[in-house]
Design a protein around this motif. Structure first.
Motif, PDB file in Angstrom:
ATOM      1  N   ALA A 101      -0.130 -10.692   0.107  1.00  0.00           N
ATOM      2  CA  ALA A 101      -0.225 -10.117  -1.243  1.00  0.00           C
ATOM      3  C   ALA A 101      -1.349  -9.091  -1.311  1.00  0.00           C
ATOM      4  CB  ALA A 101      -0.448 -11.221  -2.265  1.00  0.00           C
ATOM      5  N   GLN A 102      -0.998  -7.895  -1.693  1.00  0.00           N
ATOM      6  CA  GLN A 102      -1.979  -6.814  -1.737  1.00  0.00           C
ATOM      7  C   GLN A 102      -3.093  -7.086  -2.735  1.00  0.00           C
ATOM      8  OE1 GLN A 102      -0.382  -2.787  -1.619  1.00  0.00           O
ATOM      9  NE2 GLN A 102      -1.828  -2.164  -3.215  1.00  0.00           N
ATOM     10  N   ASP A 103      -2.742  -7.693  -3.875  1.00  0.00           N
ATOM     11  CA  ASP A 103      -3.744  -7.922  -4.917  1.00  0.00           C
ATOM     12  C   ASP A 103      -4.704  -9.050  -4.576  1.00  0.00           C
ATOM     13  OD1 ASP A 103      -1.332  -9.511  -5.250  1.00  0.00           O
ATOM     14  OD2 ASP A 103      -2.267 -10.319  -7.049  1.00  0.00           O
ATOM     15  N   TYR A 104      -4.403  -9.830  -3.538  1.00  0.00           N
ATOM     16  CA  TYR A 104      -5.255 -10.968  -3.172  1.00  0.00           C
ATOM     17  C   TYR A 104      -6.008 -10.712  -1.865  1.00  0.00           C
ATOM     18  CZ  TYR A 104      -6.667 -15.871  -2.652  1.00  0.00           C
ATOM     19  OH  TYR A 104      -7.401 -17.024  -2.525  1.00  0.00           O
ATOM     20  N   ALA A 119       2.875  -5.371  -2.225  1.00  0.00           N
ATOM     21  CA  ALA A 119       2.557  -5.425  -3.652  1.00  0.00           C
ATOM     22  C   ALA A 119       3.531  -6.362  -4.356  1.00  0.00           C
ATOM     23  CB  ALA A 119       2.647  -4.031  -4.267  1.00  0.00           C
ATOM     24  N   ARG A 120       2.997  -7.176  -5.272  1.00  0.00           N
ATOM     25  CA  ARG A 120       3.862  -8.103  -6.005  1.00  0.00           C
ATOM     26  C   ARG A 120       4.462  -7.461  -7.249  1.00  0.00           C
ATOM     27  NH1 ARG A 120       0.802 -13.939  -5.239  1.00  0.00           N
ATOM     28  NH2 ARG A 120      -1.170 -12.814  -5.442  1.00  0.00           N
ATOM     29  N   ASP A 121       4.170  -6.196  -7.473  1.00  0.00           N
ATOM     30  CA  ASP A 121       4.805  -5.437  -8.549  1.00  0.00           C
ATOM     31  C   ASP A 121       4.850  -3.975  -8.105  1.00  0.00           C
ATOM     32  OD1 ASP A 121       2.301  -4.109  -9.180  1.00  0.00           O
ATOM     33  OD2 ASP A 121       1.714  -5.956 -10.197  1.00  0.00           O
ATOM     34  N   PRO A 148       6.772  -1.426  -2.751  1.00  0.00           N
ATOM     35  CA  PRO A 148       5.957  -2.579  -2.339  1.00  0.00           C
ATOM     36  C   PRO A 148       6.265  -3.080  -0.933  1.00  0.00           C
ATOM     37  CG  PRO A 148       7.590  -3.240  -3.966  1.00  0.00           C
ATOM     38  CD  PRO A 148       7.629  -1.745  -3.916  1.00  0.00           C
ATOM     39  N   GLU A 152       9.043 -16.672  -1.640  1.00  0.00           N
ATOM     40  CA  GLU A 152       8.723 -17.185  -2.976  1.00  0.00           C
ATOM     41  C   GLU A 152       7.732 -16.271  -3.692  1.00  0.00           C
ATOM     42  OE1 GLU A 152       8.330 -21.854  -2.860  1.00  0.00           O
ATOM     43  OE2 GLU A 152       8.048 -21.002  -0.844  1.00  0.00           O
ATOM     44  N   GLY A 153       6.916 -15.565  -2.911  1.00  0.00           N
ATOM     45  CA  GLY A 153       5.963 -14.626  -3.486  1.00  0.00           C
ATOM     46  C   GLY A 153       4.668 -15.244  -3.951  1.00  0.00           C
ATOM     47  N   THR A 154       4.596 -16.556  -3.972  1.00  0.00           N
ATOM     48  CA  THR A 154       3.379 -17.258  -4.378  1.00  0.00           C
ATOM     49  C   THR A 154       3.434 -18.667  -3.809  1.00  0.00           C
ATOM     50  OG1 THR A 154       1.961 -17.816  -6.268  1.00  0.00           O
ATOM     51  CG2 THR A 154       4.321 -18.188  -6.543  1.00  0.00           C
ATOM     52  N   ARG A 191      12.423 -14.365  -4.192  1.00  0.00           N
ATOM     53  CA  ARG A 191      12.566 -13.027  -4.734  1.00  0.00           C
ATOM     54  C   ARG A 191      13.555 -12.229  -3.880  1.00  0.00           C
ATOM     55  NH1 ARG A 191       6.515 -11.165  -6.766  1.00  0.00           N
ATOM     56  NH2 ARG A 191       6.027 -13.081  -7.897  1.00  0.00           N
TER      57      ARG A 191
END
Length: 229
Positions: free
Chosen positions: A74-77, A98-100, A107, A126-128, A139
């Motif tokens: 995850a890019q944001d994490y 990216a998750r969005d 992404p 699952e993305g998370t 997803r």
């Protein structure tokens, strides 16, 4: 094959020490390793309950696969700089997803390029992380990759026990034996322009992992019965 591999000097020795630690600490039990392709691009699609999942999967892979392994993260994490980004790059050749779609960029651009370059790509569709151990909905991104790279094998992978090792919100792992079960390669189809087919393919991958999780549970029950006897 050097496109996504870390060139930092620490990448020459830290992963070796790390794998030794993982093997001793969680004693991974591996099934189905014969299903892992020894050459060419492929996708490892796994359930996700812990940050330990990537470490365990990476550790049990054959050496020739580890040498061309990348993990979608995850890019944001993981890509905000600092120790997290450094270690994920050094250990797993992590690439950002990216998750969005904020910023207007694709992404999955790095994941797609990795497959184009012949890497073994680890994805958590699952993305998370699951906080219960149950496998959540997938997803459609993996379905899009299946559509874009027809004929690329997808290896459904079930990881069990990592929720006990490092559940979401914890940063210190606990010793607990884990299981990694690789399923037979899936050769699925999806249409590049029909998003509904992406989700259908993603759901098929999820079902294969759910089946693997049930088989792992059955083996665990059988082993317990034998010990009781």
């Amino acid at each position: 094959m050097s496109l996504y591999r870390s060139r930092h000097v620490a990448a020459r020795f830290i992963p070796v020490l790390f794998r030794s630690f993982v093997r001793i600490y969680v004693r991974p039990r591996v099934e189905g390793i014969e299903h892992i392709p020894r050459e060419g691009a492929f996708i490892i699609a796994a359930n996700h309950t812990s940050h330990a999942d990537t470490a365990v999967i990476y550790t049990v892979l054959p050496r020739e696969v580890r040498s061309r392994f990348v993990a979608a993260a995850a890019q944001d994490y993981f890509f905000k700089g600092g120790a997290m980004q450094f270690l994920s790059r050094i250990l797993f050749n992590a690439i950002p997803v990216a998750r969005d779609r904020r910023g207007g960029q694709d992404p999955l651009r790095h994941a797609a390029r990795a497959l184009r370059e012949g890497y073994a790509l680890l994805l958590f569709p699952e993305g998370t992380r699951s906080t219960t151990g149950e496998i959540g909905p997938f997803r459609s991104g993996i379905g899009r990759l299946i559509a874009e790279f027809p004929g690329t094998p997808v290896i459904p992978t079930y990881v069990g026990g990592t929720l006990r090792v490092m559940p979401k919100g914890k940063i210190i792992p606990r010793p607990y034996r884990v299981t990694v079960r690789f399923g037979e390669p899936l050769y699925l189809k999806a249409h590049p322009k029909l998003r509904a087919t992406w989700q259908t393919a993603a759901d098929e991958v999820r079902e294969a992992i759910v089946q693997l999780s049930g088989m792992a549970l059955a083996h665990s029950v059988d082993a317990s019965s034998e010990q009781a006897d």
